[in-house]
Design a protein around this motif. Structure first.
Motif, short mmCIF file in Angstrom:
data_model
loop_
_atom_site.label_atom_id
_atom_site.label_comp_id
_atom_site.label_asym_id
_atom_site.label_seq_id
_atom_site.Cartn_x
_atom_site.Cartn_y
_atom_site.Cartn_z
N THR A 21 44.08 73.02 33.11
CA THR A 21 45.30 73.48 32.45
C THR A 21 45.11 73.63 30.95
OG1 THR A 21 46.63 72.37 34.15
CG2 THR A 21 47.75 72.96 32.11
N ASP A 22 44.54 72.62 30.32
CA ASP A 22 44.33 72.66 28.86
C ASP A 22 43.39 73.80 28.47
OD1 ASP A 22 45.96 70.45 28.66
OD2 ASP A 22 44.33 69.04 28.23
N SER A 23 42.33 73.99 29.22
CA SER A 23 41.37 75.05 28.91
C SER A 23 42.01 76.43 29.00
CB SER A 23 40.17 74.98 29.84
OG SER A 23 39.48 73.76 29.70
N LEU A 24 42.78 76.65 30.05
CA LEU A 24 43.44 77.95 30.21
C LEU A 24 44.48 78.19 29.13
CD1 LEU A 24 43.81 78.03 34.09
CD2 LEU A 24 42.30 79.46 32.69
N GLU A 25 45.23 77.14 28.78
CA GLU A 25 46.24 77.27 27.72
C GLU A 25 45.59 77.60 26.38
OE1 GLU A 25 48.67 73.76 27.66
OE2 GLU A 25 49.63 74.26 29.56
N LYS A 26 44.54 76.88 26.03
CA LYS A 26 43.88 77.11 24.74
C LYS A 26 43.26 78.50 24.66
CE LYS A 26 42.93 72.29 23.70
NZ LYS A 26 41.91 71.24 23.55
N ALA A 27 42.82 79.04 25.79
CA ALA A 27 42.22 80.37 25.81
C ALA A 27 43.27 81.47 25.99
CB ALA A 27 41.18 80.45 26.92
N THR A 71 46.46 81.39 30.92
CA THR A 71 47.24 80.76 31.98
C THR A 71 47.86 81.78 32.92
OG1 THR A 71 47.69 78.90 30.51
CG2 THR A 71 49.09 79.11 32.44
N ALA A 72 48.52 82.79 32.37
CA ALA A 72 49.18 83.80 33.19
C ALA A 72 48.17 84.62 33.99
CB ALA A 72 50.03 84.72 32.32
N LEU A 73 47.08 85.03 33.34
CA LEU A 73 46.06 85.80 34.03
C LEU A 73 45.46 85.00 35.18
CD1 LEU A 73 44.20 88.25 34.33
CD2 LEU A 73 42.69 87.20 32.64
N SER A 74 45.15 83.75 34.94
CA SER A 74 44.58 82.90 35.98
C SER A 74 45.53 82.75 37.16
CB SER A 74 44.23 81.53 35.40
OG SER A 74 43.72 80.69 36.40
N ALA A 75 46.81 82.55 36.87
CA ALA A 75 47.81 82.41 37.94
C ALA A 75 47.89 83.68 38.78
CB ALA A 75 49.17 82.06 37.34
N LYS A 76 47.86 84.83 38.12
CA LYS A 76 47.93 86.11 38.85
C LYS A 76 46.68 86.31 39.70
CE LYS A 76 51.03 88.37 35.65
NZ LYS A 76 51.23 89.43 34.66
N LEU A 77 45.52 85.95 39.17
CA LEU A 77 44.29 86.07 39.94
C LEU A 77 44.29 85.14 41.16
CD1 LEU A 77 41.63 86.31 37.08
CD2 LEU A 77 42.28 88.12 38.69
N LEU A 78 44.82 83.93 40.98
CA LEU A 78 44.91 83.00 42.10
C LEU A 78 45.86 83.53 43.18
CD1 LEU A 78 45.03 79.49 40.40
CD2 LEU A 78 43.27 80.35 41.93
N ASP A 79 47.00 84.07 42.76
CA ASP A 79 47.95 84.65 43.72
C ASP A 79 47.31 85.82 44.48
OD1 ASP A 79 49.95 82.86 43.13
OD2 ASP A 79 50.98 84.20 41.72
N TYR A 80 46.63 86.67 43.74
CA TYR A 80 45.96 87.81 44.35
C TYR A 80 44.91 87.34 45.35
CZ TYR A 80 43.17 92.01 44.95
OH TYR A 80 42.49 93.06 45.50
N SER A 81 44.13 86.35 44.96
CA SER A 81 43.09 85.82 45.83
C SER A 81 43.67 85.24 47.11
CB SER A 81 42.31 84.76 45.09
OG SER A 81 41.37 84.14 45.91
#
Length: 98
Positions: A73-79, A82-92
């Motif tokens: 969570t921290d890594s995605l937020e700092k970069a 977060t939103a892109l990762s969530a969309k990729l997970l949903d797509y996957s």
């Protein structure tokens, strides 16, 4: 070496004095690497508590699980991913369910 012996070795390594000490790590990595890193961590979480595997993650307890989720969570937020990762997970998940 069977899984039982290997798990005993991993548990011994994790119980060495100082293994619970916090360590500050300053990483300067590209966003694409952050995205890959967090995905690798997520895949590793699938092995936590799984005694059928012969990896270090199989001996970690729930506390390790939560720490790794926090790192993700921290890594995605700092970069800012977060939103892109969530969309990729949903797509996957959608692709896998079809």
């Amino acid at each position: 070496m069977n899984n039982s012996n290997l798990n005993t070795i991993y548990e011994t390594l994790l119980s060495v004095p100082g293994m619970n000490d916090n360590v500050k790590i300053d990483l300067r990595i590209p966003r694409k690497t952050v995205l890959l890193f967090t995905e690798v961590l997520r895949e590793g979480l699938k092995h936590l508590g799984n005694n059928d595997t012969d990896c270090l993650a199989s001996v970690l307890k729930e506390e390790g699980n939560e720490e790794i989720k926090t790192i993700i969570t921290d890594s995605l937020e700092k970069a800012g991913l977060t939103a892109l990762s969530a969309k990729l997970l949903d797509y996957s998940r959608n692709v896998q369910s079809k």
